[in-house]
Every structure is written in C-alpha cells, then in structure tokens.
Design a protein around this motif. Structure first.
Motif, mmCIF file in Angstrom:
data_model
loop_
_atom_site.group_PDB
_atom_site.id
_atom_site.type_symbol
_atom_site.label_atom_id
_atom_site.label_comp_id
_atom_site.label_asym_id
_atom_site.label_seq_id
_atom_site.Cartn_x
_atom_site.Cartn_y
_atom_site.Cartn_z
ATOM 1 N N UNK A 134 47.689 69.211 -8.807
ATOM 2 C CA UNK A 134 46.776 68.179 -8.319
ATOM 3 C C UNK A 134 46.395 68.407 -6.855
ATOM 4 N N UNK A 135 45.219 67.903 -6.492
ATOM 5 C CA UNK A 135 44.768 67.917 -5.106
ATOM 6 C C UNK A 135 44.199 66.549 -4.771
ATOM 7 N N UNK A 136 44.097 66.264 -3.503
ATOM 8 C CA UNK A 136 43.502 65.011 -3.058
ATOM 9 C C UNK A 136 43.438 64.962 -1.552
ATOM 10 N N UNK A 137 42.731 63.978 -1.044
ATOM 11 C CA UNK A 137 42.593 63.768 0.389
ATOM 12 C C UNK A 137 43.122 62.387 0.733
ATOM 13 N N UNK A 138 43.980 62.324 1.738
ATOM 14 C CA UNK A 138 44.492 61.032 2.191
ATOM 15 C C UNK A 138 43.394 60.301 2.957
ATOM 16 N N UNK A 139 43.256 59.024 2.692
ATOM 17 C CA UNK A 139 42.280 58.180 3.365
ATOM 18 C C UNK A 139 43.052 57.238 4.296
ATOM 19 N N UNK A 140 42.910 57.419 5.614
ATOM 20 C CA UNK A 140 43.616 56.538 6.549
ATOM 21 C C UNK A 140 43.135 55.093 6.417
ATOM 22 N N UNK A 175 43.100 69.401 -15.920
ATOM 23 C CA UNK A 175 43.270 68.790 -17.233
ATOM 24 C C UNK A 175 43.021 67.295 -17.233
ATOM 25 N N UNK A 176 42.765 66.704 -16.058
ATOM 26 C CA UNK A 176 42.419 65.286 -15.975
ATOM 27 C C UNK A 176 43.591 64.319 -16.045
ATOM 28 N N UNK A 177 44.812 64.788 -16.247
ATOM 29 C CA UNK A 177 45.971 63.888 -16.330
ATOM 30 C C UNK A 177 46.744 63.946 -15.028
ATOM 31 N N UNK A 178 47.066 62.769 -14.476
ATOM 32 C CA UNK A 178 47.768 62.704 -13.191
ATOM 33 C C UNK A 178 49.195 62.179 -13.320
ATOM 34 N N UNK A 179 49.750 62.180 -14.514
ATOM 35 C CA UNK A 179 51.107 61.667 -14.693
ATOM 36 C C UNK A 179 51.191 60.170 -14.503
ATOM 37 N N UNK A 180 50.123 59.462 -14.816
ATOM 38 C CA UNK A 180 50.038 57.989 -14.733
ATOM 39 C C UNK A 180 50.215 57.477 -13.302
ATOM 40 N N UNK A 181 49.633 58.191 -12.356
ATOM 41 C CA UNK A 181 49.813 57.820 -10.958
ATOM 42 C C UNK A 181 48.790 56.805 -10.453
#
Length: 150
Positions: free
Chosen positions: A86-92, A109-115
């Motif tokens: 997974x990747x993402x950007x933190x939003x302050x 795959x579109x699944x984030x482990x129910x996060x």
C-alpha cells in the motif's frame, strides 16, 4: 614543601569555584558527554511528519492483512506485508488543538485489510509510531498498526 603542595593543589583546580564551573557545563564539558543518535533516528522535535520520517517495523506477529514494513518520507507512506502493498500520503490536520495527520491507503488489488481512514500518532521521542484506523464505513473499527523504528 607544604607551600609548594598548596600551590600545586590550587593550580590543579581541586575544590573551589573553578571545579564547580567545569562540572556545571563550562568549557571542559562542552566536548564531553556528547552522544550520537543512531543513523535511522528521527529528530525528537519537529513536526509530527518529521518525527514519523524513516523506516518502521510492525511489532506484532505478521498476518495476511498486516503491513510489516512502513517507510515514511516527505509525508508519503509505503507499507508492505506478506499479501498487502500500500501507499498513501499523510494529510496534516489538527485534532483537539494538537497536531495530527490522517492517511487513506491505496493498495494493490484494491484491498486495504479493512483499514479505511488512519490517524497517525508518534511518540515525542520518535521511537514508536501508531496508525489507528477507523475501519470500513458502517463497521466496528479497524486495525491499529503499531511500529518501532527499524
């Protein structure tokens, strides 16, 4: 001879104000007692995202849905586990008047482990990091990913 001994003791700096000044952080202490931080250590000061920068290892037993390694650089996160990437950007943001940051992962795959939406917390000394996830909409909450600095 006693006079000579007295002069030697006084010039050696034993007792008196000069010894106290040296142990109280004077010039003699300016170069002693300096410890270096480990190469991967984050600053214990700075913004939340500055303290979060670096490589982190998951502290619990890995599962199919865990993200075992987290790398944070310039506010961007890359997290990998046995079956998730997974990747993402933190939003302050601000929460209760305090600095905070949120993240929503985009995973292969579109699944984030129910996060779902995650809320970042970093210990003031930068030694541990936690992302507390809300979980999917309408659910009972998501996982808490806890890390130690690698």
């Amino acid at each position: 001879m006693a006079a000579t001994l007295a002069v030697v003791v006084m010039t050696a700096g034993c007792g008196g104000k000069s010894a106290g000044a040296k142990t109280a952080g004077g010039p003699a202490n300016a170069t002693t007692g300096v410890t270096k931080k480990p190469a991967g250590a984050a600053p214990s000061h700075g913004t939340l995202l500055e303290r979060a920068a670096g490589t982190w290892k998951f502290i619990a037993t890995p599962t199919d849905d865990s993200l075992d390694t987290l790398v944070v650089k310039d506010g961007r996160a890359t997290a990998k586990g046995a079956k998730l990437s997974c990747t993402g950007t933190f939003v302050p943001t601000k929460k209760d008047g305090r600095e905070s940051a949120t993240i929503t992962y985009k995973c292969q795959g579109g699944k984030d482990g129910r996060r779902g939406l995650g809320h970042l917390k970093v210990d003031p000394d930068g030694s541990s990091l936690v992302i507390d996830f809300d979980g999917p909409p309408g659910g009972w909450g998501g996982p808490v990913d806890s890390y130690r600095r690698a």
